[in-house]
Design a protein around this motif. Structure first.
Motif, PDB file in Angstrom:
ATOM      1  N   GLY A   1      -6.117  12.418  -1.003  1.00 23.52           N
ATOM      2  CA  GLY A   1      -4.913  11.099  -0.871  1.00 23.52           C
ATOM      3  C   GLY A   1      -5.676   9.793  -0.534  1.00 23.52           C
ATOM      4  O   GLY A   1      -6.846   9.834  -0.082  1.00 23.52           O
ATOM      5  N   VAL A   2      -4.655   8.674  -0.570  1.00 16.89           N
ATOM      6  CA  VAL A   2      -5.411   7.380  -0.519  1.00 16.89           C
ATOM      7  C   VAL A   2      -5.819   6.895   0.855  1.00 16.89           C
ATOM      8  O   VAL A   2      -6.869   6.423   0.970  1.00 16.89           O
TER       9      VAL A   2
ATOM     10  N   HIS B   1      -9.843   6.291   0.361  1.00 14.67           N
ATOM     11  CA  HIS B   1      -9.891   4.826   0.030  1.00 14.67           C
ATOM     12  C   HIS B   1      -9.793   4.181   1.717  1.00 14.67           C
ATOM     13  O   HIS B   1      -9.542   2.682   1.569  1.00 14.67           O
ATOM     14  N   HIS B   2      -9.392   4.979   2.745  1.00 11.20           N
ATOM     15  CA  HIS B   2      -9.408   4.364   4.010  1.00 11.20           C
ATOM     16  C   HIS B   2      -8.096   3.596   4.228  1.00 11.20           C
ATOM     17  O   HIS B   2      -7.953   2.431   4.708  1.00 11.20           O
ATOM     18  N   PHE B   3      -6.911   3.734   3.163  1.00 13.86           N
ATOM     19  CA  PHE B   3      -5.724   3.098   3.387  1.00 13.86           C
ATOM     20  C   PHE B   3      -5.248   3.332   4.849  1.00 13.86           C
ATOM     21  O   PHE B   3      -5.662   4.417   5.592  1.00 13.86           O
ATOM     22  N   GLY B   4      -4.451   2.301   5.188  1.00 20.73           N
ATOM     23  CA  GLY B   4      -3.770   2.660   6.454  1.00 20.73           C
ATOM     24  C   GLY B   4      -2.598   3.361   6.849  1.00 20.73           C
ATOM     25  O   GLY B   4      -2.081   3.806   7.870  1.00 20.73           O
ATOM     26  N   GLY B   5      -1.915   3.638   5.852  1.00 15.67           N
ATOM     27  CA  GLY B   5      -0.712   4.593   5.924  1.00 15.67           C
ATOM     28  C   GLY B   5       0.671   3.745   6.491  1.00 15.67           C
ATOM     29  O   GLY B   5       0.462   2.549   6.401  1.00 15.67           O
ATOM     30  N   PHE B   6       1.548   4.559   6.869  1.00 17.26           N
ATOM     31  CA  PHE B   6       2.945   3.799   7.281  1.00 17.26           C
ATOM     32  C   PHE B   6       3.210   4.355   8.678  1.00 17.26           C
ATOM     33  O   PHE B   6       2.650   5.484   8.906  1.00 17.26           O
TER      34      PHE B   6
ATOM     35  N   SER C   1       3.026  -0.008  -2.848  1.00 12.96           N
ATOM     36  CA  SER C   1       3.266  -0.508  -4.102  1.00 12.96           C
ATOM     37  C   SER C   1       2.030  -0.348  -4.974  1.00 12.96           C
ATOM     38  O   SER C   1       0.949  -0.691  -4.504  1.00 12.96           O
ATOM     39  N   ILE C   2       2.111  -0.096  -6.530  1.00  9.54           N
ATOM     40  CA  ILE C   2       0.899  -0.211  -7.109  1.00  9.54           C
ATOM     41  C   ILE C   2       1.273  -1.333  -8.237  1.00  9.54           C
ATOM     42  O   ILE C   2       0.359  -1.556  -8.924  1.00  9.54           O
ATOM     43  N   GLY C   3       1.935  -2.271  -7.909  1.00  7.59           N
ATOM     44  CA  GLY C   3       1.907  -3.336  -8.889  1.00  7.59           C
ATOM     45  C   GLY C   3       3.325  -4.183  -8.889  1.00  7.59           C
ATOM     46  O   GLY C   3       4.087  -4.193  -7.786  1.00  7.59           O
TER      47      GLY C   3
ATOM     48  N   ARG D   1      -6.846   1.534  -6.663  1.00  5.92           N
ATOM     49  CA  ARG D   1      -7.153   2.813  -5.891  1.00  5.92           C
ATOM     50  C   ARG D   1      -5.950   3.491  -5.570  1.00  5.92           C
ATOM     51  O   ARG D   1      -5.110   3.338  -4.904  1.00  5.92           O
ATOM     52  N   MET D   2      -6.180   4.839  -5.945  1.00  4.61           N
ATOM     53  CA  MET D   2      -5.150   5.974  -5.855  1.00  4.61           C
ATOM     54  C   MET D   2      -5.543   7.230  -5.498  1.00  4.61           C
ATOM     55  O   MET D   2      -7.027   6.999  -5.321  1.00  4.61           O
ATOM     56  N   ALA D   3      -4.929   8.197  -5.430  1.00  2.21           N
ATOM     57  CA  ALA D   3      -5.240   9.394  -5.144  1.00  2.21           C
ATOM     58  C   ALA D   3      -6.098  10.236  -6.064  1.00  2.21           C
ATOM     59  O   ALA D   3      -5.737   9.529  -7.107  1.00  2.21           O
ATOM     60  N   GLY D   4      -6.760  11.070  -5.747  1.00  2.00           N
ATOM     61  CA  GLY D   4      -7.635  11.694  -6.868  1.00  2.00           C
ATOM     62  C   GLY D   4      -8.832  12.476  -6.286  1.00  2.00           C
ATOM     63  O   GLY D   4      -9.002  12.566  -5.279  1.00  2.00           O
TER      64      GLY D   4
END
Lengths: 114, 210
Positions: free
Chosen positions: B111-112, B116-121, B136-138, B151-154
């Motif tokens: 996951g992100v 990608h070191h996203f912060g989460g919720f 959001s992605i756009g 940057r997304m999950a993968g």
């Protein structure tokens, strides 16, 4: 552990280290580099933690200096440790003496043996 | 990995690499192959696991079938013979800068947050089934598509990674070992490729100018 790594680590092991355990009181002579000069600084306290593992082994010594708790982590095999002197053997029932941090004064002592 | 202690007590994290001995299994030349390269092989592969194509290929050079076979660009004018054995100390010395290439540890479909070191919720205050999402992605009908490269999950890890300019601290020719400062890509006992640093020269020049 990997034999190759164990052999490599054995090269930097010190053989002149006295046996000591968690709870023992130590007096250390630590070599300190200050700018150009090098001098020896004593550090005296109780071992509260020993982290084993080849040449990566470390131990933590705690003392109370002018009312402030001071803990220093030393690499067990560091050449900066000029001398390790065991002052007294402690009788403890734990491998990590973190409970000492919450105690002060007479309660923060460790029972000695021998 | 382990660490070394020098005389002044300084601790340095190192990776222990077993390099060589490698045998030259093919010499590629411009007239025949279109480019110049040296192919070397390391280790020894079980006979039952070696394909007949590999057997024939290694027989030409009269070397044992290796576990890993890689191609290198020769540096300067080194003269190598087919079947010649190359040892670590003939190639690397302490103080050299090298690039280490390996296959990084696989983390699967990540996951992100991990990837990608996203912060989460937030874990509370009304978040509903949306803790580790990317958000959001756009926008909306303009631009009406998702930006390229978002940057997304993968898949994470299990890819070829090269770490540039790692310093060799020590070469132990008898054990075929090299100590490299810092970490290298891949799992323990993984196979890595070590070459002389390709960007070293430029960095040295920069150091002089700066």
């Amino acid at each position: 552990m990997n034999d190759v790594i164990r052999k490599l680590e054995e090269r930097s092991l010190r053989k002149d280290i006295p046996q000591f355990r968690v709870g023992d009181s130590l007096r250390l002579q630590v070599r300190v580099v200050e700018g150009e000069k090098e001098r020896i600084q004593p550090f005296e306290g109780i071992v509260i933690k020993i982290n084993r593992g080849g040449n990566r082994a470390t131990f933590t010594v705690r003392k109370v200096s002018y009312g402030i708790g001071v803990e220093r982590i030393f690499p067990l095999h560091s050449p900066r440790l000029e001398k390790i002197q065991v002052l007294s053997r402690g009788k403890v029932r734990r491998a990590r003496l973190y409970y000492l941090r919450k105690l002060s004064g007479k309660a923060a002592r460790v029972e000695t043996v021998g | 990995m382990t660490q070394t202690l020098d005389a002044s007590g300084r601790i340095q994290a190192v990776t222990v690499l077993e390099l060589g001995p490698c045998a030259v299994s093919q010499i590629k030349t411009r007239p025949i192959d279109g480019y110049d390269a040296i192919q070397i092989t390391w280790g020894r592969k079980k006979h039952s696991r070696t394909s007949s194509a590999e057997l024939g290929h290694f027989k030409k050079a009269e070397v044992a079938a290796g576990i890993a076979t890689r191609e290198f660009q020769p540096r300067g004018d080194v003269q190598l013979k087919l079947g010649q054995i190359i040892r670590v100390h003939e190639v690397f010395a302490a103080g050299d800068l090298v690039d280490v290439t390996g296959i990084s540890k696989g983390r699967g479909f990540a996951g992100v947050i991990k990837r990608h070191h996203f912060g989460g919720f937030p874990n509370s205050r009304g978040t509903h089934e949306y803790f580790r999402h990317g958000g959001s992605i756009g926008n909306r009908s303009f631009p009406g598509r998702v930006r390229k490269g978002l940057r997304m999950a993968g898949q994470m890890g299990n890819e070829r990674v090269t770490i540039l300019n790692q310093k060799i601290l020590e070469v132990l020719p008898d054990e075929n070992l090299v100590l490299v400062a810092g970490a290298v890509p891949g799992a323990n006992h993984g196979i890595v490729v070590v070459r002389h640093a390709v960007k070293q020269q430029r960095e040295l020049e920069l150091a002089v100018n700066g």
